[in-house]
Design a protein around this motif. Sequence first.
Motif, short mmCIF file in Angstrom:
data_model
loop_
_atom_site.label_atom_id
_atom_site.label_comp_id
_atom_site.label_asym_id
_atom_site.label_seq_id
_atom_site.Cartn_x
_atom_site.Cartn_y
_atom_site.Cartn_z
N GLN B 119 40.16 34.35 26.03
CA GLN B 119 40.29 35.08 27.29
C GLN B 119 39.43 34.41 28.35
N THR B 120 39.64 34.81 29.60
CA THR B 120 38.69 34.39 30.63
C THR B 120 37.72 35.55 30.85
N PRO B 121 36.56 35.26 31.45
CA PRO B 121 35.59 36.34 31.66
C PRO B 121 36.17 37.42 32.56
N GLN B 122 35.64 38.63 32.42
CA GLN B 122 36.05 39.74 33.30
C GLN B 122 35.72 39.39 34.75
N LEU B 123 36.69 39.64 35.62
CA LEU B 123 36.43 39.40 37.04
C LEU B 123 35.94 40.71 37.64
N ASP B 124 34.61 40.89 37.71
CA ASP B 124 34.14 42.15 38.27
C ASP B 124 33.26 41.98 39.50
N ALA B 125 32.88 40.74 39.82
CA ALA B 125 32.09 40.55 41.04
C ALA B 125 33.00 40.73 42.26
N PRO B 126 32.42 41.19 43.38
CA PRO B 126 33.25 41.35 44.58
C PRO B 126 33.81 39.99 45.02
N GLY B 127 35.07 40.00 45.44
CA GLY B 127 35.67 38.77 45.93
C GLY B 127 36.41 37.99 44.86
N GLN B 128 36.23 38.37 43.59
CA GLN B 128 36.92 37.64 42.53
C GLN B 128 38.35 38.11 42.33
N ARG B 129 38.65 39.31 42.85
CA ARG B 129 39.99 39.85 42.67
C ARG B 129 40.62 40.18 44.02
N PHE B 130 41.95 40.27 43.99
CA PHE B 130 42.64 40.80 45.17
C PHE B 130 42.64 42.31 45.04
N VAL B 131 41.74 42.97 45.75
CA VAL B 131 41.59 44.41 45.56
C VAL B 131 42.59 45.17 46.42
N SER B 229 45.19 43.04 36.88
CA SER B 229 44.14 43.22 35.88
C SER B 229 42.98 42.32 36.29
N SER B 230 41.95 42.31 35.50
CA SER B 230 40.80 41.51 35.90
C SER B 230 40.50 40.46 34.86
N GLY B 231 41.32 39.44 34.83
CA GLY B 231 41.10 38.34 33.92
C GLY B 231 42.35 38.00 33.15
N PHE B 232 42.30 36.84 32.47
CA PHE B 232 43.46 36.37 31.72
C PHE B 232 43.30 36.75 30.26
N VAL B 233 44.36 37.30 29.68
CA VAL B 233 44.37 37.49 28.23
C VAL B 233 45.62 36.81 27.67
N ARG B 234 45.57 36.53 26.38
CA ARG B 234 46.66 35.84 25.71
C ARG B 234 48.00 36.52 25.98
N ASP B 235 49.01 35.74 26.27
CA ASP B 235 50.38 36.23 26.45
C ASP B 235 50.48 37.39 27.44
N MET B 236 49.74 37.29 28.55
CA MET B 236 49.68 38.46 29.44
C MET B 236 50.96 38.65 30.25
N THR B 237 51.83 37.63 30.33
CA THR B 237 53.09 37.87 31.02
C THR B 237 54.03 38.73 30.17
N ALA B 238 53.91 38.64 28.85
CA ALA B 238 54.64 39.52 27.93
C ALA B 238 56.11 39.66 28.28
N GLY B 239 56.78 38.55 28.54
CA GLY B 239 58.22 38.61 28.77
C GLY B 239 58.62 38.94 30.20
#
Lengths: 370, 324
Positions: B119-131, B229-239
Amino acid sequence: MSAPGRLPRWADLGLLPIVSLLAALAASAAIIAIVGESPWVALRLMAAGAFGSQEAAGYTLYYATNFIFTGLAVAVAFHAGLFNIGCEGQAYVGGLGVGLVCLGLDHHWPFWAILPVAMCAAAGFGAAWAFIPAWLQARRGSHIVITTIMFNFIASALMTYLLVEVLIKPGQQSPETREFASAACLPSLSALLGRLGLNVSASPLNLAFLFALAAAAFVWVFIWHTRWGYELRTVGQNPSAAVYAGISPPRMMLIAMLLSGALAGGLGLNEVMGVQHRLLLDFPGGAGFVGIAVALMGRNHPVGIFLAAVLFGALYQGGSQLSFDLPRINRDMVVVIQGLVILACGALENLFRTPLAALFARWRHPGEGE
Amino acid sequence: METYTLIVLLLAATLRVATPLLLAALAGMFSERSGVIDLGLEGKMLGAAFAAAAVSAVTGSAWAGLAAGVLTSVALALLIGFACITHRGNQVVAAMAVNIMVAGLGPSLALAWFHLGGQTPQLDAPGQRFVEIVWPWAERARETPFPGLLYAELLSGHSLVVYLAAALVPAGAWVLYRTRFGLRLRAVGENPAAVDTAGISVNGLRYQAVLISGMLCGVAGTYLSTAASSGFVRDMTAGKGYLALAALIFGKWRPYPTLGACLLFAFTDALATRLQGVALPLVGVIPVQFILALPYVLTVLLLAGFVGKAVAPKAIGVPYAKEQ
């Protein structure tokens, strides 16, 4: 740009796949290096993990059994000019057939009576799942690539429903059926050889491996030595010529896809009856897609498919060894290699074919400029 | 009033689920209208999701993540283009190869770079995500159910990408039907030889189409890992890539019907989540799996010609060889 040239038969069947495979492995080695491990160490660990002991070799061949079935399934459809991406779903539903037979009969019938019924169920359920996309393609012109993909998802939803709501063993959390009685389990190869006085270490390798080999032989006879096989290849190579020869393309498409689905269903024998001894979620585990790589690499010929299936079996088994020993690599690396092999052997074939053909042309007619 | 709130929340969830589907389906529309089958939507989205999350985690900027996501997706699109436009390889095989490769590559690189088991680390700092962007007075509007709640939940409170996706539907329609590029694009998917005769490069047009597809898939993937979501996990597109393709076919390769199909499919998804284990009057509990399988069944029925008729671009899947 010149048209892709012609290659001598041996180069087309032997040299080209090897060149493509080497290119794919070189790209894989580069990725392993990027990840921060030594490709050379990884290769040695993989080889040892796949063939280093009797148990390891047994695991390799057990994976290969699945890939032979799905590789043959993809290849038979290819010969008729169809791309069956639905082997995953067909194998899943084929396994359902095996599971239902085993659950229904295991306390009543002996092994030798259950086995043929289970084989028919594997082939029948797999073929039935392939039939609908095949019929839609043959009669209504629906693009079979799209419909088989949709049927993979539908199969997955159906199986999840059946396992979670209907077939689940009462009183447990995980969506699995009860375990079959021993009468409905395929004997492992080590047990069979032990009866002949040969001592082989235990592994999941079972009788289904021999069925896979028999299926490969059957496909060889069917495609190249029967009238149906001839008609099937004609439809694949030139449907309009086939019509003039009095062959019905829709009919041959149906036959090819039914056979393809039946072969994919064979995976159910290996996984459900041979190893797991129960039905559980997602037992095909992507083998349907490996079948595409295997068929492309094996040039749609049973011998090539067998060799490619063993190679992929070794990759899967060796890859799990790799993830134990190298902290920066997990099993997903095998999937990367699989993708690269499909890319090099399938999609980028002409990238290697054109220069090779030019090389051969120059070698045969020295001095002639192009 | 309870039902009303539920419906509004369901529709809001539909918009969120529909966004990546819509972006990917529009991506596929450009590619397929030019004659290149776009089974690679899944892989391009997944690759972008990984790259966006990884770069955003390292740099702390969602915009850098977006750039990385789009670049990655475009690179994958060019790889497919190289194989099946330049080298006339099989488009289905090339796309499947990329899908499978990316499915393995994301977790492999994530493990090597972040040591978090793929996985990638959790994106929880401000500015890391499109809120979520909250529109003015949304909080106060919430107090009045109609139309305040609609305003607060449906219009306000989505991330930038959702609005972008919505704007891309008319934009895409305009490009496809009102510009010279769009005319040529549609022509090259129907009759490449005619386009070639007119002195326009078939391969050039197809590369442009594939590039657009790559960019849009990049945005879709970025949305998945840095907004939904906040970060990449395996197979997150899920079809979702295949579902988008189904929506494109369901929309008969046209922008507005495709939007409709995306909304319909997203609605079934949102509904399935809501209906999990809920007993309905008359029918009882509907198994979630049946609702989730509905988009695929509908698409098969459509392809079979039982529900309208989907006619694909005529030259789709056929590599173009200039006559020697």
